[in-house]
Design a protein around this motif. Structure first.
Motif, PDB file in Angstrom:
ATOM      1  N   MET A   1       0.892  -1.124   0.163  1.00 43.13           N
ATOM      2  CA  MET A   1      -0.160   0.080  -0.039  1.00 43.13           C
ATOM      3  C   MET A   1       0.955   1.198   0.138  1.00 43.13           C
ATOM      4  SD  MET A   1      -2.750   1.386   3.083  1.00 43.13           S
ATOM      5  CE  MET A   1      -1.374   1.863   4.257  1.00 43.13           C
ATOM      6  N   THR A   2       0.710   2.079  -0.874  1.00 45.29           N
ATOM      7  CA  THR A   2       1.262   3.319  -1.059  1.00 45.29           C
ATOM      8  C   THR A   2       0.716   4.268   0.139  1.00 45.29           C
ATOM      9  OG1 THR A   2       1.742   3.025  -3.495  1.00 45.29           O
ATOM     10  CG2 THR A   2       1.808   5.284  -2.441  1.00 45.29           C
ATOM     11  N   THR A   3       1.435   4.809   0.691  1.00 45.53           N
ATOM     12  CA  THR A   3       1.157   5.896   1.916  1.00 45.53           C
ATOM     13  C   THR A   3       1.538   7.320   1.588  1.00 45.53           C
ATOM     14  OG1 THR A   3       3.287   5.797   3.151  1.00 45.53           O
ATOM     15  CG2 THR A   3       1.537   4.134   3.640  1.00 45.53           C
ATOM     16  N   ALA A   4       0.735   8.248   2.248  1.00 39.94           N
ATOM     17  CA  ALA A   4       1.005   9.625   2.049  1.00 39.94           C
ATOM     18  C   ALA A   4       2.523  10.125   2.378  1.00 39.94           C
ATOM     19  CB  ALA A   4       0.357  10.508   3.070  1.00 39.94           C
ATOM     20  N   ARG A   5       3.037   9.168   3.391  1.00 41.46           N
ATOM     21  CA  ARG A   5       4.439   9.656   3.575  1.00 41.46           C
ATOM     22  C   ARG A   5       5.406   9.464   2.197  1.00 41.46           C
ATOM     23  NH1 ARG A   5       6.651   9.766   8.665  1.00 41.46           N
ATOM     24  NH2 ARG A   5       4.986   8.306   9.244  1.00 41.46           N
ATOM     25  N   GLU A   6       4.977   8.382   1.593  1.00 40.88           N
ATOM     26  CA  GLU A   6       5.639   7.772   0.261  1.00 40.88           C
ATOM     27  C   GLU A   6       5.750   8.820  -0.654  1.00 40.88           C
ATOM     28  OE1 GLU A   6       5.971   3.056   0.998  1.00 40.88           O
ATOM     29  OE2 GLU A   6       4.174   4.050   0.395  1.00 40.88           O
ATOM     30  N   ILE A   7       4.547   9.594  -1.083  1.00 37.90           N
ATOM     31  CA  ILE A   7       4.167  10.356  -2.156  1.00 37.90           C
ATOM     32  C   ILE A   7       4.178  11.616  -1.912  1.00 37.90           C
ATOM     33  CG2 ILE A   7       2.959   8.335  -3.383  1.00 37.90           C
ATOM     34  CD1 ILE A   7       0.155   9.732  -2.889  1.00 37.90           C
ATOM     35  N   MET A   8       4.204  12.299  -0.571  1.00 37.22           N
ATOM     36  CA  MET A   8       4.047  13.415  -0.478  1.00 37.22           C
ATOM     37  C   MET A   8       5.432  14.602  -0.783  1.00 37.22           C
ATOM     38  SD  MET A   8       4.981  13.696   3.757  1.00 37.22           S
ATOM     39  CE  MET A   8       6.714  13.455   4.285  1.00 37.22           C
ATOM     40  N   THR A   9       5.078  15.682  -0.833  1.00 41.24           N
ATOM     41  CA  THR A   9       6.281  16.500  -0.987  1.00 41.24           C
ATOM     42  C   THR A   9       6.581  16.988   0.295  1.00 41.24           C
ATOM     43  OG1 THR A   9       5.388  17.163  -3.109  1.00 41.24           O
ATOM     44  CG2 THR A   9       7.049  18.747  -2.121  1.00 41.24           C
ATOM     45  N   THR A  10       8.110  16.812   0.694  1.00 35.25           N
ATOM     46  CA  THR A  10       8.441  17.113   2.054  1.00 35.25           C
ATOM     47  C   THR A  10       8.998  18.758   2.085  1.00 35.25           C
ATOM     48  OG1 THR A  10      10.756  16.587   1.346  1.00 35.25           O
ATOM     49  CG2 THR A  10       9.144  14.998   2.489  1.00 35.25           C
ATOM     50  N   GLY A  11       9.381  19.330   3.048  1.00 35.32           N
ATOM     51  CA  GLY A  11       9.795  20.621   3.238  1.00 35.32           C
ATOM     52  C   GLY A  11       8.898  21.557   3.071  1.00 35.32           C
ATOM     53  N   THR A  12       7.349  21.176   3.281  1.00 36.75           N
ATOM     54  CA  THR A  12       6.407  22.345   3.356  1.00 36.75           C
ATOM     55  C   THR A  12       6.623  23.346   4.284  1.00 36.75           C
ATOM     56  OG1 THR A  12       4.884  20.462   2.766  1.00 36.75           O
ATOM     57  CG2 THR A  12       3.918  22.506   3.614  1.00 36.75           C
ATOM     58  N   GLU A  13       6.550  24.566   3.849  1.00 35.72           N
ATOM     59  CA  GLU A  13       6.582  25.673   4.909  1.00 35.72           C
ATOM     60  C   GLU A  13       5.079  26.392   5.024  1.00 35.72           C
ATOM     61  OE1 GLU A  13       9.290  28.689   3.864  1.00 35.72           O
ATOM     62  OE2 GLU A  13      10.865  27.248   2.735  1.00 35.72           O
ATOM     63  N   CYS A  14       4.900  26.719   6.293  1.00 25.50           N
ATOM     64  CA  CYS A  14       3.741  27.354   6.744  1.00 25.50           C
ATOM     65  C   CYS A  14       3.771  29.050   6.580  1.00 25.50           C
ATOM     66  CB  CYS A  14       3.490  27.046   8.124  1.00 25.50           C
ATOM     67  SG  CYS A  14       3.126  25.533   8.482  1.00 25.50           S
ATOM     68  N   ILE A  15       2.781  29.683   6.657  1.00 22.98           N
ATOM     69  CA  ILE A  15       2.707  31.140   6.772  1.00 22.98           C
ATOM     70  C   ILE A  15       2.081  31.293   8.108  1.00 22.98           C
ATOM     71  CG2 ILE A  15       0.325  31.469   5.746  1.00 22.98           C
ATOM     72  CD1 ILE A  15       3.267  33.941   5.338  1.00 22.98           C
TER      73      ILE A  15
ATOM     74  N   THR B   1       5.216  32.791  -4.423  1.00 22.19           N
ATOM     75  CA  THR B   1       6.030  33.410  -5.512  1.00 22.19           C
ATOM     76  C   THR B   1       7.447  32.310  -5.514  1.00 22.19           C
ATOM     77  OG1 THR B   1       4.616  35.054  -5.746  1.00 22.19           O
ATOM     78  CG2 THR B   1       6.745  34.846  -7.128  1.00 22.19           C
ATOM     79  N   GLU B   2       7.957  32.774  -4.230  1.00 26.76           N
ATOM     80  CA  GLU B   2       9.578  32.281  -4.138  1.00 26.76           C
ATOM     81  C   GLU B   2       9.376  30.979  -4.308  1.00 26.76           C
ATOM     82  OE1 GLU B   2      11.916  31.970  -0.385  1.00 26.76           O
ATOM     83  OE2 GLU B   2      11.436  34.008  -0.473  1.00 26.76           O
ATOM     84  N   LEU B   3       8.468  30.026  -3.495  1.00 22.35           N
ATOM     85  CA  LEU B   3       8.360  28.383  -3.484  1.00 22.35           C
ATOM     86  C   LEU B   3       7.863  28.046  -4.728  1.00 22.35           C
ATOM     87  CD1 LEU B   3       7.316  28.246   0.112  1.00 22.35           C
ATOM     88  CD2 LEU B   3       9.496  27.901  -0.708  1.00 22.35           C
ATOM     89  N   GLY B   4       7.185  28.748  -5.556  1.00 13.25           N
ATOM     90  CA  GLY B   4       6.479  28.314  -6.863  1.00 13.25           C
ATOM     91  C   GLY B   4       5.238  27.263  -6.422  1.00 13.25           C
ATOM     92  N   VAL B   5       4.626  27.542  -5.419  1.00 10.38           N
ATOM     93  CA  VAL B   5       3.350  26.889  -5.189  1.00 10.38           C
ATOM     94  C   VAL B   5       2.205  27.757  -5.086  1.00 10.38           C
ATOM     95  CG1 VAL B   5       4.929  25.244  -3.304  1.00 10.38           C
ATOM     96  CG2 VAL B   5       3.617  27.410  -2.551  1.00 10.38           C
ATOM     97  N   GLY B   6       0.775  26.978  -5.174  1.00 12.81           N
ATOM     98  CA  GLY B   6      -0.282  27.746  -5.010  1.00 12.81           C
ATOM     99  C   GLY B   6      -1.038  27.634  -3.673  1.00 12.81           C
ATOM    100  N   ALA B   7      -0.371  27.320  -2.849  1.00 15.60           N
ATOM    101  CA  ALA B   7      -1.266  27.197  -1.472  1.00 15.60           C
ATOM    102  C   ALA B   7       0.096  26.944  -0.362  1.00 15.60           C
ATOM    103  CB  ALA B   7      -2.296  26.112  -1.331  1.00 15.60           C
ATOM    104  N   LEU B   8      -0.557  27.403   0.803  1.00 15.27           N
ATOM    105  CA  LEU B   8       0.568  27.317   2.011  1.00 15.27           C
ATOM    106  C   LEU B   8      -0.584  26.835   3.161  1.00 15.27           C
ATOM    107  CD1 LEU B   8       2.452  30.586   1.812  1.00 15.27           C
ATOM    108  CD2 LEU B   8       3.416  28.307   1.474  1.00 15.27           C
ATOM    109  N   PRO B   9       0.070  26.040   4.161  1.00 13.94           N
ATOM    110  CA  PRO B   9      -0.619  25.880   5.447  1.00 13.94           C
ATOM    111  C   PRO B   9      -0.607  27.078   6.210  1.00 13.94           C
ATOM    112  CG  PRO B   9       0.794  24.307   4.945  1.00 13.94           C
ATOM    113  CD  PRO B   9       1.309  25.043   3.914  1.00 13.94           C
ATOM    114  N   ILE B  10      -1.577  27.359   7.042  1.00 14.08           N
ATOM    115  CA  ILE B  10      -1.704  28.612   8.019  1.00 14.08           C
ATOM    116  C   ILE B  10      -1.300  28.071   9.108  1.00 14.08           C
ATOM    117  CG2 ILE B  10      -2.737  30.485   8.758  1.00 14.08           C
ATOM    118  CD1 ILE B  10      -4.585  30.425   6.538  1.00 14.08           C
ATOM    119  N   CYS B  11      -0.288  28.135   9.951  1.00 10.75           N
ATOM    120  CA  CYS B  11       0.049  27.874  11.188  1.00 10.75           C
ATOM    121  C   CYS B  11      -0.019  28.981  12.248  1.00 10.75           C
ATOM    122  CB  CYS B  11       1.557  27.430  11.295  1.00 10.75           C
ATOM    123  SG  CYS B  11       1.892  25.826  10.217  1.00 10.75           S
TER     124      CYS B  11
END
Length: 138
Positions: free
Chosen positions: A1-15, A29-39
């Protein structure tokens, strides 16, 4: 079984919830992403901020992105996935909540992000089609 840990992108940054939406946009813009977790200041996940949120809820509402706090845009409890949850659970969660990105949590810690494309690469073709169809309908 493929898990989230195996397919996720690591190094996620929060705002930070108290940081400005302008800073969030610059970070996206700097990270080239369209969403950020809010912490929050307690380092717990408060929600997700998307580029669409910024356009619609800030710019479209004529708010100043330098004065608007990211935490003001967090809506309810964030939809997440556990690090050891399988691809089928990720598929179910994305479909049920109509989200294209899921923060990956290990205990209470944010350890990565699973996007629709990550799941598409991990699933057989028919299931990928089902996911795309489910997320594309209102």
């Amino acid at each position: 079984m493929t898990t989230a840990r195996e397919i996720m992108t690591t190094g996620t940054e929060c705002i930070g919830a108290e940081e400005s939406v302008l800073l969030a946009a610059q970070k996206m813009t700097e990270l080239g992403v369209g969403a950020l977790p809010i912490c929050g200041t307690d380092n717990k996940l408060k929600g997700m901020l998307t580029d669409r949120d910024i356009v619609v809820k800030v710019l479209g509402a004529d708010k100043d992105p330098a004065q608007c706090k990211a935490g003001e845009l967090a809506q309810g409890e964030a939809v997440t996935i556990g690090a050891d949850d399988g691809a089928q659970e990720i598929l179910r969660t994305m479909t049920e909540h109509k989200v294209r990105r899921l923060p990956v949590i290990d205990g209470h810690d944010l350890i990565g992000m699973v996007a629709q494309a990550d799941v598409a690469n991990a699933l057989p073709d028919p299931q990928v089609g089902d996911l795309v169809e489910a997320l594309s309908t209102d």
